[in-house]
Design an enzyme around this catalytic site. Structure first.
Site, PDB file in Angstrom:
ATOM      1  N   TYR A 171       0.836  -1.192   0.000  1.00 48.89           N
ATOM      2  CA  TYR A 171       0.000   0.000   0.000  1.00 48.89           C
ATOM      3  C   TYR A 171       0.877   1.250   0.000  1.00 48.89           C
ATOM      4  O   TYR A 171       2.096   1.178   0.156  1.00 48.89           O
ATOM      5  CB  TYR A 171      -0.922  -0.024   1.234  1.00 48.89           C
ATOM      6  CG  TYR A 171      -2.074   0.943   1.167  1.00 48.89           C
ATOM      7  CD1 TYR A 171      -2.997   0.889   0.130  1.00 48.89           C
ATOM      8  CD2 TYR A 171      -2.236   1.929   2.138  1.00 48.89           C
ATOM      9  CE1 TYR A 171      -4.051   1.786   0.065  1.00 48.89           C
ATOM     10  CE2 TYR A 171      -3.289   2.819   2.089  1.00 48.89           C
ATOM     11  CZ  TYR A 171      -4.186   2.750   1.050  1.00 48.89           C
ATOM     12  OH  TYR A 171      -5.227   3.635   0.980  1.00 48.89           O
ATOM     13  N   TYR A 221      -6.950   2.940  -9.586  1.00 51.87           N
ATOM     14  CA  TYR A 221      -7.069   3.038  -8.133  1.00 51.87           C
ATOM     15  C   TYR A 221      -6.753   1.722  -7.435  1.00 51.87           C
ATOM     16  O   TYR A 221      -6.910   1.593  -6.220  1.00 51.87           O
ATOM     17  CB  TYR A 221      -8.472   3.514  -7.731  1.00 51.87           C
ATOM     18  CG  TYR A 221      -9.596   2.550  -8.059  1.00 51.87           C
ATOM     19  CD1 TYR A 221     -10.081   1.664  -7.087  1.00 51.87           C
ATOM     20  CD2 TYR A 221     -10.171   2.520  -9.314  1.00 51.87           C
ATOM     21  CE1 TYR A 221     -11.108   0.778  -7.373  1.00 51.87           C
ATOM     22  CE2 TYR A 221     -11.197   1.644  -9.608  1.00 51.87           C
ATOM     23  CZ  TYR A 221     -11.662   0.773  -8.633  1.00 51.87           C
ATOM     24  OH  TYR A 221     -12.678  -0.111  -8.930  1.00 51.87           O
ATOM     25  N   GLY A 222      -6.273   0.722  -8.177  1.00 51.37           N
ATOM     26  CA  GLY A 222      -5.929  -0.559  -7.576  1.00 51.37           C
ATOM     27  C   GLY A 222      -5.211  -1.437  -8.576  1.00 51.37           C
ATOM     28  O   GLY A 222      -5.151  -1.135  -9.775  1.00 51.37           O
TER      29      GLY A 222
END
Length: 323
Positions: free
Chosen positions: A52, A235-236
């Protein structure tokens, strides 16, 4: 008090453990919150694996958002104790957690604990990302990983705004649910060629925007679905695979690719914008215009079972930790 903790990087089901620790005391600008419930989001699981944008400082707590009761106030905090708030903080999977007072949103009685626990990450991201996209009524957006909790929120918001949605899936178990939420079309990428289907649906024009969360070949194919001047918002990367993009396609169609991270967006926009988003999201949730269903709840003691459940395909709602 009990809290979920990890001291090594790895798969959450292998590394997370419940430990007993001291009750934390709030510092200046902080409040202590007695946690009621907290969801398991993909970002939480990525954090435990050091994948992350924020790196864990080991040993570390886990969980980024939740709902609870303000229990104690640090120096300089003007709010009162006893109010129910949605919060963001590292270590939400705990009986008590410290949070900065600026990260708190008081929630109305009409909002259940299950809904208030999920207020930040998915609803804020969905609302903010649609604002960033600039999509207008009648335009098309392509959502990869359409069965995710985030995509389900985007579908509902797009229906309210008159935006046409195409969603990719690998299995068809959630088709009826997605259609009930208002999705315009579903493409099973295991059975259909994404680019051909999008071309047919949009009468050859392509989509104005792609909201992309998968990476790998899915992202590469999704880029080809963009209309001239279109934008892909990343976004991912659920597949853990980086996509490869056709540079010529980007040049001659004048395409834009950009990332979105809610944490940075919240820092970047002014306080009035944040308040407006919070007010609008809460209004939509209280009014039932958007929904954030829960599939199952687990106590802290069953965190390993909870994270394993959260990683299963075909879920119909979020997995919550209830304290």
């Amino acid at each position: 008090m009990q809290t979920v903790n990890f001291s090594t990087i790895g798969k959450p089901a292998d590394t997370l453990q419940v430990i007993d620790t001291f009750l934390p005391e709030p510092g200046p600008g902080e409040v202590r919150i007695k946690v009621i419930a907290s969801p398991i989001n993909p970002s939480d699981l990525m954090f435990v694996q050091n994948l992350y944008g924020i790196q864990p400082e080991l040993p570390s707590g886990a969980g980024f958002e939740g709902v609870g009761i303000v229990d104690a106030l640090g120096e300089g905090v003007t709010m009162r104790t006893g109010i129910r708030v949605s919060f963001t903080a590292i270590g939400a999977w705990s009986e008590y957690v410290l949070a900065n007072q600026r990260s708190l949103i008081p929630v109305p009685d009409a909002l259940s604990d299950e809904v208030a626990a999920q207020l930040f990450v998915n609803p804020f991201s969905a609302y903010a990302m649609l604002e960033e996209s600039g999509l207008q009524p009648g335009q098309w957006v392509l959502l990869t990983a359409a069965g995710s909790s985030f995509s389900k929120l985007v579908i509902q918001l797009c229906k309210l705004k008159g935006i046409q949605t195409i969603g990719t899936v690998r299995h068809n178990e959630l088709d009826d649910e997605l259609k009930a939420l208002g999705i315009t079309a579903i493409v099973n990428t295991e059975k259909e060629k994404l680019t051909n289907r999008v071309k047919a649906l949009t009468e050859g024009k392509g989509v104005t925007c792609v909201l992309e969360a998968v990476g790998g070949n899915t992202a590469s194919d999704a880029l080809k679905c963009l209309a001239k001047g279109g934008t892909m918002i990343l976004y991912g990367v659920l597949s853990m695979q980086n996509p490869s993009f056709n540079v010529g396609l980007m040049i001659f169609r004048e395409l834009t690719i950009k990332g979105f991270w809610l944490t940075d967006w919240m820092r970047r926009v002014d306080s009035q914008t944040r308040q407006n988003v919070a007010r609008n999201v809460i209004t939509l949730l209280v009014g039932g215009q958007i929904q954030v269903p829960v599939e199952a709840t687990y106590p802290l003691s069953e965190i390993k079972k909870a994270v394993e459940h959260s990683e299963q395909a075909g879920r119909h709602g979020k997995i919550l930790i209830k304290v």
